[in-house]
Design an enzyme around this catalytic site. Structure first.
Site, PDB file in Angstrom:
ATOM      1  CE  LYS A 195      -3.118  -2.441  -0.037  1.00 29.01           C
ATOM      2  NZ  LYS A 195      -3.973  -2.262  -1.139  1.00 29.01           N
ATOM      3  CG  HIS A 240      -4.754  -0.887   4.114  1.00 28.57           C
ATOM      4  ND1 HIS A 240      -5.048  -0.425   2.837  1.00 28.57           N
ATOM      5  CD2 HIS A 240      -3.948   0.059   4.668  1.00 28.57           C
ATOM      6  CE1 HIS A 240      -4.450   0.737   2.639  1.00 28.57           C
ATOM      7  NE2 HIS A 240      -3.765   1.043   3.743  1.00 28.57           N
ATOM      8  CG  ASN A 241      -7.357  -1.681  -0.155  1.00 24.63           C
ATOM      9  OD1 ASN A 241      -6.313  -1.450   0.436  1.00 24.63           O
ATOM     10  ND2 ASN A 241      -7.421  -1.793  -1.459  1.00 24.63           N
ATOM     11  CB  SER A 284      -0.914   0.028   1.228  1.00 25.40           C
ATOM     12  OG  SER A 284      -1.628   1.251   1.247  1.00 25.40           O
ATOM     13  CD  GLU A 336      -7.538   3.043   0.313  1.00 25.20           C
ATOM     14  OE1 GLU A 336      -6.439   2.514   0.575  1.00 25.20           O
ATOM     15  OE2 GLU A 336      -8.017   3.045  -0.841  1.00 25.20           O
TER      16      GLU A 336
END
Ligand code: 6PG
Length: 477
Positions: free
Chosen positions: A172, A175-176, A118, A179
């Site tokens: 990940k 994480h997104n 990222s 986000e």
């Protein structure tokens, strides 16, 4: 991304072989950005593989999905990779694909690593957050290079081994999702400032600049400040000319779907995904705007006080979103048999990635002092912070409702908070309804257990006198 990671690795003293199926791209790269650096090119997949030191460490940066499988096959068939070699997929792959690829390649003696990366193009060049998972045998061989090129936070690399199979891509993905949530919260704050307070782009930019000095200090707040200050050639903010129809590539949706699969109330990411879907119905919304009426914002009172409340609403909602994200990862670790180290995940997200923030330092601290913390909201620091933020948060959510300005992420965060802290929810009535129409059975509250209703039993009542006494054989709470 690929070129920038190569340049980053070369800057850290590694010799890198670059390959692209479009050979002209490699030539162009070698003659320009890579000139004078420890980067060599390869014109075929065979040449690429043959130029690498054993065990070979190869990183793919291709589009998620079929292109990754195709490239792996190419490496196997034409490249001549051998037992012990390491293939790293640095794209935004879906974690079930990385589960599958880890097993598939392990059967051939090849170590597969699915790694979240990222930070966008700039992160790739100067230090991304890297989340590797898969075949752990690969880690000693790739640790040095990945940690060298990753971002550092207080001197610690934002790259740690995440876990088995698709665990790296799973983290990940979350994480997104987070986000998406952070971005939606910022958009709601902007909407309230713009339509509720009538602030100009410059004034809103100033608010974000101020917030970036406090608890909200983060990359996304910083870029929002810059976006709001950015004027087009005619001197007006460019952001106001951009079509309000959001795109998405799917990682937020995957997170929300996974939360539903695991039965985890990750409501904020879900709302953030749906908010993008609603925004994409632009022409339908334009028609609805002419047909459906609502209240008009009428702000009275102290603007600065209101902005302070807005900051608190954003902060509290963010705490909820991260608490939900960690709940999801905790549940996934259990379900998929992974060991996901919460302090390390928080550390990896502290720098280099899109959600990097000062706030993640506090999360790292919370999980470091208690790695088994059941919920972020039980940590002293966050417990105090959310209590302090509560009055302002409630003010903003109620103003949004009264003014007809949607705040799906602020509101769902507050509803989650209220639900989570409620010992007795109305699900007793829901269970009664289920039993009434479908004989789905219910359990009894311990304080009401007696001979008729044992505490451990699944009970069914003939609510109407007509339904009979046969109940469903399974109780699924
Ligand atoms: C990152 C980002 C990145 C992601 C984009 C676009 O960590 O660098 O998460 O991986 O692809 O943010 O995502 P959407 O197109 O779904 O908004």
């Amino acid at each position: 991304m690929g070129q920038n990671l190569i340049l980053n690795a070369a800057d850290h003293g590694f010799t890198v072989v670059a390959f692209n199926r479009t050979v002209a791209k490699v030539d162009h790269f070698l003659e320009n950005e890579a000139k004078g650096k420890s980067i060599v090119g390869a014109k075929s997949i065979k040449e690429f593989v043959s130029k690498l030191k054993k065990p070979r460490r190869m990183m793919l940066l291709v589009m998620a999905g079929k292109p990754v499988d195709d490239f792996i096959e190419l490496l196997l068939t034409e490249g001549g990779v051998e037992k012990g070699d390491i293939i790293i997929d640095g794209g935004n792959s879906h974690y079930p694909d990385s589960n599958r690829r880890t097993k598939y390649l392990a059967e051939k003696g090849i170590r597969f690593v699915g790694s979240g990366v990222s930070g966008g193009e700039e992160g790739a060049r100067y230090g991304p957050s890297i989340m590797p998972g898969g075949n752990e045998e690969a880690w000693p061989y790739i640790k040095d290079v990945l940690q060298s090129i990753s971002a550092k936070s207080d001197g610690e690399p934002c790259c740690q081994w995440v876990g088995d199979e698709g665990a790296g891509h799973y983290v990940k993905m979350v994480h997104n999702g987070i986000e998406y949530g952070d971005m939606q919260l910022i958009c709601e704050a902007y909407d309230i400032m713009k339509r509720g307070l009538g602030l100009s782009g410059k004034e809103m930019g100033d608010v974000f600049a101020q917030w970036n000095k406090g608890v909200l200090d983060s990359f996304l707040i910083e870029i929002t400040r810059d976006i709001l200050y950015f004027n087009d050639d005619d001197g007006t903010p460019l952001v106001e000319k951009i079509l309000d129809s959001a795109g998405q590539k799917g990682t937020g949706k995957w997170t929300a779907i996974n939360a539903l699969d695991l039965g985890q109330p990750v409501t904020l990411i879900g709302e953030a995904v749906f908010a993008r879907c609603l925004s994409a119905l632009k022409s339908e919304r334009t028609r609805a705007a002419g047909l459906l009426e609502g209240p008009k914002p009428n702000f009275t009172g102290n603007k600065q006080e209101f902005l302070d409340n807005l900051e608190q609403a954003l902060y509290a909602s963010k705490i909820i979103s991260y608490a939900q994200g960690f709940m999801l990862m905790q549940s996934a670790a259990k379900e998929y048999g992974w060991t996901l180290h919460k302090p390390e995940i928080a550390l990896m997200w502290r720098g280099g990635c899109i959600i990097r923030s000062v706030f993640l330092k506090d999360i790292t601290k919370a999980y470091r002092s208690n790695p088994d913390l059941e919920n972020l909201l039980f940590d002293d620091f966050f417990n105090k912070a959310i209590h302090k933020a509560q009055p302002g948060w409630r003010d903003i959510v109620s103003k949004g409702a009264l003014w007809g300005i949607p705040t799906p992420a602020f509101s769902t965060a507050l509803s989650f908070f209220d639900g989570y802290r409620t010992k007795d929810l109305p699900a007793n009535l829901l269970q009664a309804q289920r039993d009434y129409f479908g004989a789905h059975t219910f359990r009894i509250k311990p304080e009401f257990a007696n001979e008729k209703y044992s505490e451990a039993g699944n009970h069914h009542v003939n609510w109407t006198g007509r339904g009979g006494n046969v109940s469903a054989s399974t109780y699924t709470a």
